[in-house]
Design a protein around this motif. Structure first.
Motif, PDB file in Angstrom:
ATOM      1  N   GLN A 104       0.882  -1.177   0.000  1.00 15.17           N
ATOM      2  CA  GLN A 104       0.000   0.000   0.000  1.00 15.17           C
ATOM      3  C   GLN A 104       0.917   1.224   0.000  1.00 15.17           C
ATOM      4  O   GLN A 104       1.893   1.262   0.753  1.00 15.17           O
ATOM      5  CB  GLN A 104      -0.866  -0.004   1.258  1.00 15.17           C
ATOM      6  CG  GLN A 104      -1.739   1.233   1.392  1.00 15.17           C
ATOM      7  CD  GLN A 104      -2.220   1.453   2.826  1.00 15.17           C
ATOM      8  OE1 GLN A 104      -2.176   0.534   3.659  1.00 15.17           O
ATOM      9  NE2 GLN A 104      -2.665   2.657   3.111  1.00 15.17           N
ATOM     10  N   THR A 105       0.604   2.207  -0.841  1.00 18.05           N
ATOM     11  CA  THR A 105       1.487   3.371  -0.943  1.00 18.05           C
ATOM     12  C   THR A 105       0.692   4.675  -0.788  1.00 18.05           C
ATOM     13  O   THR A 105      -0.531   4.647  -0.709  1.00 18.05           O
ATOM     14  CB  THR A 105       2.221   3.373  -2.307  1.00 18.05           C
ATOM     15  OG1 THR A 105       1.250   3.299  -3.359  1.00 18.05           O
ATOM     16  CG2 THR A 105       3.184   2.192  -2.407  1.00 18.05           C
ATOM     17  N   VAL A 106       1.400   5.778  -0.750  1.00 17.39           N
ATOM     18  CA  VAL A 106       0.755   7.091  -0.596  1.00 17.39           C
ATOM     19  C   VAL A 106       0.286   7.543  -1.987  1.00 17.39           C
ATOM     20  O   VAL A 106       1.023   8.173  -2.739  1.00 17.39           O
ATOM     21  CB  VAL A 106       1.730   8.104   0.028  1.00 17.39           C
ATOM     22  CG1 VAL A 106       1.062   9.464   0.192  1.00 17.39           C
ATOM     23  CG2 VAL A 106       2.208   7.606   1.378  1.00 17.39           C
TER      24      VAL A 106
ATOM     25  N   ASN B 133      11.610   6.978   2.727  1.00 16.45           N
ATOM     26  CA  ASN B 133      10.815   8.033   2.089  1.00 16.45           C
ATOM     27  C   ASN B 133       9.773   8.589   3.058  1.00 16.45           C
ATOM     28  O   ASN B 133       9.958   9.647   3.617  1.00 16.45           O
ATOM     29  CB  ASN B 133      10.103   7.499   0.845  1.00 16.45           C
ATOM     30  CG  ASN B 133      10.949   7.626  -0.405  1.00 16.45           C
ATOM     31  OD1 ASN B 133      11.081   8.717  -0.944  1.00 16.45           O
ATOM     32  ND2 ASN B 133      11.569   6.546  -0.852  1.00 16.45           N
ATOM     33  N   TYR B 134       8.685   7.843   3.252  1.00  7.63           N
ATOM     34  CA  TYR B 134       7.583   8.361   4.084  1.00  7.63           C
ATOM     35  C   TYR B 134       7.255   7.420   5.230  1.00  7.63           C
ATOM     36  O   TYR B 134       6.244   7.616   5.910  1.00  7.63           O
ATOM     37  CB  TYR B 134       6.349   8.648   3.224  1.00  7.63           C
ATOM     38  CG  TYR B 134       5.895   7.485   2.371  1.00  7.63           C
ATOM     39  CD1 TYR B 134       5.159   6.445   2.925  1.00  7.63           C
ATOM     40  CD2 TYR B 134       6.219   7.407   1.022  1.00  7.63           C
ATOM     41  CE1 TYR B 134       4.757   5.373   2.153  1.00  7.63           C
ATOM     42  CE2 TYR B 134       5.822   6.341   0.241  1.00  7.63           C
ATOM     43  CZ  TYR B 134       5.088   5.323   0.813  1.00  7.63           C
ATOM     44  OH  TYR B 134       4.697   4.260   0.059  1.00  7.63           O
ATOM     45  N   SER B 135       8.040   6.411   5.417  1.00  3.55           N
ATOM     46  CA  SER B 135       7.965   5.492   6.556  1.00  3.55           C
ATOM     47  C   SER B 135       6.809   4.501   6.514  1.00  3.55           C
ATOM     48  O   SER B 135       7.024   3.294   6.622  1.00  3.55           O
ATOM     49  CB  SER B 135       7.956   6.265   7.875  1.00  3.55           C
ATOM     50  OG  SER B 135       8.177   5.378   8.932  1.00  3.55           O
ATOM     51  N   SER B 136       5.604   4.988   6.355  1.00  5.26           N
ATOM     52  CA  SER B 136       4.463   4.067   6.254  1.00  5.26           C
ATOM     53  C   SER B 136       3.277   4.840   5.677  1.00  5.26           C
ATOM     54  O   SER B 136       3.235   6.067   5.770  1.00  5.26           O
ATOM     55  CB  SER B 136       4.111   3.471   7.629  1.00  5.26           C
ATOM     56  OG  SER B 136       3.777   4.501   8.532  1.00  5.26           O
ATOM     57  N   PRO B 137       2.322   4.115   5.079  1.00  7.91           N
ATOM     58  CA  PRO B 137       1.208   4.825   4.399  1.00  7.91           C
ATOM     59  C   PRO B 137       0.042   5.141   5.336  1.00  7.91           C
ATOM     60  O   PRO B 137       0.149   4.967   6.548  1.00  7.91           O
ATOM     61  CB  PRO B 137       0.813   3.838   3.305  1.00  7.91           C
ATOM     62  CG  PRO B 137       1.080   2.505   3.896  1.00  7.91           C
ATOM     63  CD  PRO B 137       2.260   2.660   4.807  1.00  7.91           C
ATOM     64  N   ALA B 138      -1.079   5.570   4.736  1.00  2.45           N
ATOM     65  CA  ALA B 138      -2.200   6.161   5.487  1.00  2.45           C
ATOM     66  C   ALA B 138      -3.220   5.114   5.934  1.00  2.45           C
ATOM     67  O   ALA B 138      -3.731   4.341   5.119  1.00  2.45           O
ATOM     68  CB  ALA B 138      -2.900   7.199   4.608  1.00  2.45           C
ATOM     69  N   ILE B 139      -3.549   5.157   7.224  1.00  2.00           N
ATOM     70  CA  ILE B 139      -4.468   4.144   7.785  1.00  2.00           C
ATOM     71  C   ILE B 139      -5.914   4.355   7.315  1.00  2.00           C
ATOM     72  O   ILE B 139      -6.654   3.393   7.104  1.00  2.00           O
ATOM     73  CB  ILE B 139      -4.351   4.129   9.331  1.00  2.00           C
ATOM     74  CG1 ILE B 139      -4.949   2.845   9.908  1.00  2.00           C
ATOM     75  CG2 ILE B 139      -4.991   5.373   9.954  1.00  2.00           C
ATOM     76  CD1 ILE B 139      -4.566   2.605  11.365  1.00  2.00           C
ATOM     77  N   HIS B 140      -6.300   5.609   7.110  1.00  2.00           N
ATOM     78  CA  HIS B 140      -7.690   5.864   6.689  1.00  2.00           C
ATOM     79  C   HIS B 140      -7.930   5.336   5.268  1.00  2.00           C
ATOM     80  O   HIS B 140      -8.966   4.716   4.992  1.00  2.00           O
ATOM     81  CB  HIS B 140      -7.992   7.363   6.762  1.00  2.00           C
ATOM     82  CG  HIS B 140      -9.451   7.669   6.692  1.00  2.00           C
ATOM     83  ND1 HIS B 140     -10.312   7.478   7.751  1.00  2.00           N
ATOM     84  CD2 HIS B 140     -10.225   8.135   5.681  1.00  2.00           C
ATOM     85  CE1 HIS B 140     -11.545   7.809   7.397  1.00  2.00           C
ATOM     86  NE2 HIS B 140     -11.515   8.208   6.145  1.00  2.00           N
TER      87      HIS B 140
END
Ligand code: KET
Length: 397
Positions: free
Chosen positions: A99-101, A282-289
């Protein structure tokens, strides 16, 4: 400290969309950005998304960091959506999905990964392509080139020229391909052309990188995954970045994924590890919502059925606007062939309007499109299509 900085010229798509918002004219028309608007000109919130969010709110769960690779349930759901539930590549464990941003996050993570692990590889993208493809790969330090694609004379694909160009690429070159609904032209490869491409990709040992940002806007949700499934069937290794921004109308949630199909499970395990390393820096981890929405909509039968119906309705509304635009323009300019509005697929049409004509449309008529002549057909509705077609006819000599 910052005196030496160059001015940022702005992004050709996002800046124009900002400019549109500031335009005080009431009858302005936004055909700039690749966003689906409904017939009232609003960005819809799909009922399935509302229901998914209501369930999340009712559960009122904690909001920890997701794992680096994202939510496992969303990753599994994305794999089934892209490859089909029982694809042998999934069973063999040769597909990794993160899963990515947004799919932009996925595209960039993939580009960084390529720079790190295939440092000699250049990237080739269609001429033309989404501007940000070049920006993201160059931003990762990958050299970017183009292959012939759009044929302005016929409104089709320069398929022979494309094959000839590909046939000269060094092994392990990355070939960026739009899986469906090509941005900006709306001109896709036919199924037979995809099939002819496969042996060439294999012979030249190329690394296809599919961008699937408009799934469902072409022929249908499963139909638009044709190229993904064909490449997976063929046994080739490849990347695919996919987006839910447009298909679920959740742009700002940043819902997307990156999948890599590998030779076998052992290779997939290494790729998975190194992709996680790339995300972490990069962004460490993606969005939970985003994960909550996508997992529920894809996984819960009622929401899934509602989503599929919504996607079909969005696709059909765009088709109807294509027909209206075509009818009015053909009536106004009987000597010209506007058939391309009907054959091009997805959100975009490439009008062939010059930058000067685009400027006139914006200045005189308040109709906004990017200077390449690309229009987002989803910005049209029954209230503005006639006026837009008349304005376009007025600037075409
Ligand atoms: N790929 C393509 C081909 C694409 O057109 C977009 C967005 C994206 C990826 C990014 O999607 P996301 O998953 O939201 O990160 N394109 C539209 C908006 C933009 O330029 O950002 C556009 O072309 O108007």
């Amino acid at each position: 400290m910052f005196q030496h900085l160059d001015r940022y010229a702005g992004d050709p798509i996002l800046s124009l969309n900002d400019e549109f918002q500031k335009d005080p004219r009431r009858d302005k028309v936004n055909l700039s950005i690749g966003i689906y608007f409904d017939n009232e000109g609003r960005i819809p919130v799909l009922q399935c998304v509302r229901d998914a969010e209501a369930a999340m709110l009712a559960e009122s769960g904690p909001k920890p960091y997701l794992p680096i690779a994202g939510a496992p349930a969303m990753r599994a759901a994305v794999q089934q959506l892209l490859f089909g539930a029982d694809h042998p590549a999934l069973k063999a464990g040769r597909v990794v999905t993160l899963q990515t941003v947004g799919s932009s996050g996925g595209l960039k993570v993939g580009a960084d990964f390529i720079k790190r692990w295939l440092p000699q590889s250049g990237m080739w993208m269609s001429d033309p392509s989404w501007d940000n493809h070049r920006a993201m790969f160059e931003g990762a330090g990958v050299a970017v080139h183009t292959y012939p694609y759009y044929d302005a004379a016929s409104g089709g694909v320069r398929f022979d020229a494309l094959c000839e160009a590909i046939d000269r690429l060094p092994p392990r070159s990355v070939l960026l391909l739009h899986a469906c609904c090509h941005n900006p032209t709306g001109v896709d490869l036919g199924r037979d052309q995809w099939e002819r491409l496969v042996p060439l990709l294999r012979r030249r040992e190329l690394l296809p990188y599919l961008d699937l940002a408009y799934q469902g806007y072409g022929d249908g949700i499963a139909e638009d995954a044709f190229a993904v499934r064909l490449l997976a069937d063929s046994g080739l290794s490849f990347f695919v970045a996919n987006s839910f921004s447009k298909s679920m109308s959740v742009y700002g949630e940043r819902a997307g994924a990156l999948s890599v199909v590998c030779a076998d499970a052992a290779e997939a395990d290494r790729v998975y590890g190194q992709l996680q390393a790339t995300v972490r820096r990069n962004y460490s981890s993606p969005a939970i919502h985003a994960a909550g929405i996508v997992t529920r909509v894809l996984g819960e039968a009622k929401l899934r059925a509602a989503w599929e119906a919504d996607v079909a309705a969005m696709r059909q509304r765009i088709q109807a606007m294509r027909h209206s635009l075509h009818a009015t323009l053909s009536a106004k300019k009987p000597g010209r062939d506007f058939g391309y509005f009907l054959t091009q697929r997805g959100m975009f049409s490439y009008t062939g309007l010059s930058a000067a004509q685009v400027d006139r449309l914006r200045e005189q008529y308040g109709v906004y499109l990017i200077r390449s002549g690309r229009i987002c057909v989803a910005g049209l509705n029954t209230g503005n299509v006639e006026r837009t077609a008349n304005a376009m006819a007025a600037v075409i000599d």
